[in-house]
Design a protein around this motif. Sequence first.
Motif, short mmCIF file in Angstrom:
data_model
loop_
_atom_site.label_atom_id
_atom_site.label_comp_id
_atom_site.label_asym_id
_atom_site.label_seq_id
_atom_site.Cartn_x
_atom_site.Cartn_y
_atom_site.Cartn_z
N GLU A 70 -39.23 -77.09 -17.14
CA GLU A 70 -40.00 -76.00 -17.70
C GLU A 70 -41.31 -76.38 -18.42
OE1 GLU A 70 -39.01 -72.49 -17.60
OE2 GLU A 70 -38.22 -73.35 -15.75
N GLU A 71 -41.33 -77.73 -18.74
CA GLU A 71 -42.61 -77.67 -19.68
C GLU A 71 -43.93 -77.86 -18.67
OE1 GLU A 71 -40.29 -80.90 -22.64
OE2 GLU A 71 -41.44 -81.61 -20.92
N LEU A 72 -43.73 -78.26 -17.61
CA LEU A 72 -44.81 -78.16 -16.45
C LEU A 72 -45.49 -76.89 -16.37
CD1 LEU A 72 -43.06 -80.24 -13.80
CD2 LEU A 72 -44.84 -80.97 -15.33
N LYS A 73 -44.98 -75.77 -16.51
CA LYS A 73 -45.44 -74.40 -16.46
C LYS A 73 -46.40 -74.20 -17.68
CE LYS A 73 -41.72 -71.68 -14.67
NZ LYS A 73 -40.55 -71.22 -15.18
N HIS A 74 -46.37 -74.99 -18.53
CA HIS A 74 -47.41 -74.71 -19.65
C HIS A 74 -48.69 -75.71 -19.46
CE1 HIS A 74 -44.50 -72.53 -21.80
NE2 HIS A 74 -43.73 -73.29 -21.54
N VAL A 75 -48.76 -76.13 -18.41
CA VAL A 75 -50.04 -76.69 -17.94
C VAL A 75 -50.77 -75.84 -16.92
CG1 VAL A 75 -51.13 -78.61 -16.70
CG2 VAL A 75 -49.07 -79.16 -18.18
N LEU A 76 -51.46 -74.85 -17.46
CA LEU A 76 -52.08 -73.72 -16.76
C LEU A 76 -53.05 -74.21 -15.63
CD1 LEU A 76 -52.94 -71.29 -19.52
CD2 LEU A 76 -50.76 -71.67 -18.20
N GLY A 77 -53.59 -75.49 -15.93
CA GLY A 77 -54.63 -75.87 -14.95
C GLY A 77 -55.65 -76.70 -15.48
N LEU A 78 -56.96 -76.69 -14.75
CA LEU A 78 -57.93 -77.53 -15.26
C LEU A 78 -59.27 -76.81 -15.33
CD1 LEU A 78 -59.68 -78.70 -13.04
CD2 LEU A 78 -57.87 -79.81 -12.26
N GLU A 79 -60.17 -77.47 -15.97
CA GLU A 79 -61.50 -76.94 -15.80
C GLU A 79 -62.40 -77.99 -15.88
OE1 GLU A 79 -61.82 -73.25 -18.89
OE2 GLU A 79 -63.43 -74.44 -19.09
N THR A 80 -63.64 -77.75 -15.21
CA THR A 80 -64.57 -78.81 -15.34
C THR A 80 -65.92 -78.34 -15.96
OG1 THR A 80 -65.69 -77.74 -13.34
CG2 THR A 80 -63.93 -79.12 -12.93
N GLU A 94 -53.93 -87.31 -27.25
CA GLU A 94 -53.08 -86.78 -26.02
C GLU A 94 -51.57 -86.48 -26.75
OE1 GLU A 94 -53.77 -88.47 -22.27
OE2 GLU A 94 -51.62 -88.36 -22.01
N LYS A 95 -51.28 -87.30 -27.73
CA LYS A 95 -49.93 -87.09 -28.38
C LYS A 95 -49.60 -85.68 -28.86
CE LYS A 95 -47.53 -91.26 -30.38
NZ LYS A 95 -48.00 -92.17 -31.56
N GLU A 96 -50.87 -85.38 -29.71
CA GLU A 96 -50.78 -83.91 -30.14
C GLU A 96 -50.65 -82.69 -29.15
OE1 GLU A 96 -53.03 -81.96 -34.14
OE2 GLU A 96 -54.22 -83.74 -32.99
N VAL A 97 -51.45 -83.04 -28.03
CA VAL A 97 -51.20 -82.07 -26.85
C VAL A 97 -50.21 -81.94 -26.25
CG1 VAL A 97 -52.47 -81.67 -24.68
CG2 VAL A 97 -53.97 -82.53 -26.79
N LEU A 98 -49.35 -83.35 -26.22
CA LEU A 98 -48.10 -83.40 -25.56
C LEU A 98 -47.18 -82.43 -26.50
CD1 LEU A 98 -47.21 -84.69 -23.02
CD2 LEU A 98 -46.68 -86.85 -24.39
N LYS A 99 -47.13 -82.63 -27.86
CA LYS A 99 -46.32 -82.01 -28.71
C LYS A 99 -46.42 -80.49 -28.48
CE LYS A 99 -46.06 -82.39 -33.34
NZ LYS A 99 -46.66 -83.01 -34.71
N HIS A 100 -47.66 -79.96 -28.34
CA HIS A 100 -48.23 -78.66 -28.29
C HIS A 100 -47.48 -78.13 -26.84
CE1 HIS A 100 -51.01 -74.89 -28.29
NE2 HIS A 100 -51.08 -75.27 -26.95
N ILE A 101 -47.31 -78.57 -25.84
CA ILE A 101 -46.76 -78.31 -24.82
C ILE A 101 -45.43 -78.42 -24.75
CG2 ILE A 101 -46.72 -78.57 -22.31
CD1 ILE A 101 -49.41 -80.04 -22.44
N LYS A 102 -44.70 -79.45 -25.53
CA LYS A 102 -43.40 -79.61 -25.69
C LYS A 102 -42.87 -78.45 -26.46
CE LYS A 102 -42.56 -84.12 -24.18
NZ LYS A 102 -41.54 -83.81 -23.09
N MET A 103 -43.70 -77.75 -27.29
CA MET A 103 -43.03 -76.79 -28.17
C MET A 103 -43.06 -75.33 -27.33
SD MET A 103 -44.37 -77.12 -32.15
CE MET A 103 -46.28 -77.56 -31.77
N GLY A 104 -43.43 -75.69 -26.01
CA GLY A 104 -43.62 -74.52 -25.20
C GLY A 104 -44.94 -73.54 -25.25
#
Length: 519
Positions: free
Chosen positions: A430-440, A382-392
């Motif tokens: 602004e980081e929240l905008k980079h969570v586009l949504g979810l998928e099942t 999850e850390k890596e994913v968080l880093k990806h998002i924090k890079m915009g």
Amino acid sequence: MHYPIIPRPNKLIERKGFFILNEETCVKTSQECTKFVSYLKELVETPTGFTIDINSRDKVENTIEFLLNKNLALEKEGYHLNITEDKIVIKARESVGLFYGMQTLRQLLPPEIESNSPIEDIEWKIPCVSIEDYPRFKWRGHMLDVCRHFFGVDVVKKTLNLMALQKLNVFHWHLTEDQGWRIEIKKYPKLTDIGSKRADTQLKHSRSRKFRGKPHGGFYTQEEIREIVEYAKKRFITVVPEIEIPGHSQAAIAAYPELTCFGDNFEVASTFGVKKIIYCPGKDEVFKFWKDVLTEVMNLFPSEVIHIGGDEVPKDRWQECPDCQKLIKEKNLKNEEDLQVYVTNTMASFLAENGRRLMGWNEILDEGLEPNAICHYWAHSEKEVLKHIKMGRDMVNSKNKFTYLNYGYKGMPLEKVYSFDPVLEGLEGEELKHVLGLETPLWTEWIPDQKTLEFQAFPRIMALAEISWTSKENRDYTSFFQRLQAFEKRLDYLKVNYANEEERNPSLIARIRKLIRGK
Ligand code: ACM
Ligand code: ZN
């Protein structure tokens, strides 16, 4: 339950009274909205036996009105639905909003409205209400793996219908795998002639020696794919195809052995689990193959986003392969992991040249990854994913422990699924905008038929649809539970094989037993 709407609308004001749909009800609309008249006619005429008339100009009462207004202060996909005893008005800024307003109206009609034969002796009552609604996330997806087990056009269409009912808008179609290649590619006919069939199918688990004892196969022609894409479009659903690169590729290699490192022969896999037989990026022909395939894929799918998988890529063969090692040297890459990044970025550039955008499972993540690539989070760091998002950079969340519909209910009961939040902890502003949504995702290794497929999906997919649409403050499990109970009759009319209350929230004893014994 007066308003059994799923996903729960974001603003709802209760009103007294009912609108009664009858033979005299007519639809009012402008030229731009005529398609909604046909949607509505399609929905109500068979079960009610009424003929819905259009645009009786002077009629003011007993009407259903669709209004498109570009200046409405509403989100892109939002709608207003106002139901009084005299009339129903659905307003939106864009067609998609009118469509969602209509899905909400549909859910306020008695469940018998879903019947595909006429229903007698019923009053078609719709409770009065005022709704203003809009989604929390723009990516509200469902993924179907049609490779481990093949499901035909009818199953896909039913899936799309049920998605539209829940305001889901992305159908991620997992089309290529070790166990089967499911999309016709004109330039490489052996992909389906050979790659779409396997000799047998493993049963129970990926170390088991039990087999079904018969071949399995199937694929979609390009014509069928066009039909599905069009069918989805009418329901405001984008179809995102997934073509796995560079792993999960044994079926393609069974068809064209020259695509793997030593050009050796393999069969389409009959067993499950992660396979080591993967494409060889050290050969120019392999890049040409990928680009040819994606070119045909782009001609079939208008989606901006194209998914290239990228998950679970064991690099054992690359380590031994002179061609792979030569490319690593030539391109000054650190190692085989870096070689996958090189592959992903090359495909990302190719897609970008064609106006498209790459998406891949989170194994594609790397400091050097093309910034525009969308990360599809499913497991691991999850850390890596968080880093990806924090890079915009963008992410769609399919965290397996909450969203994998193929997992059993004992480990993933409905209530646990409902508690999921796709926004990772530690994100803000602004980081929240980079969570586009979810998928099942619905993986089908152990799902051989439609009945099981629906049992696994329903009702957990409805919980996830609510998470993707309804704001966090408006989510409430007790309310969802009650709405779901009222919704069951609708699912019965839609002939959905859903898990019942006991099955979807197994007892504590059953869950502990599963923890101890693994089943
Ligand atoms: C995955 O479940 N391998 C994405
Ligand atoms: Zn190689």
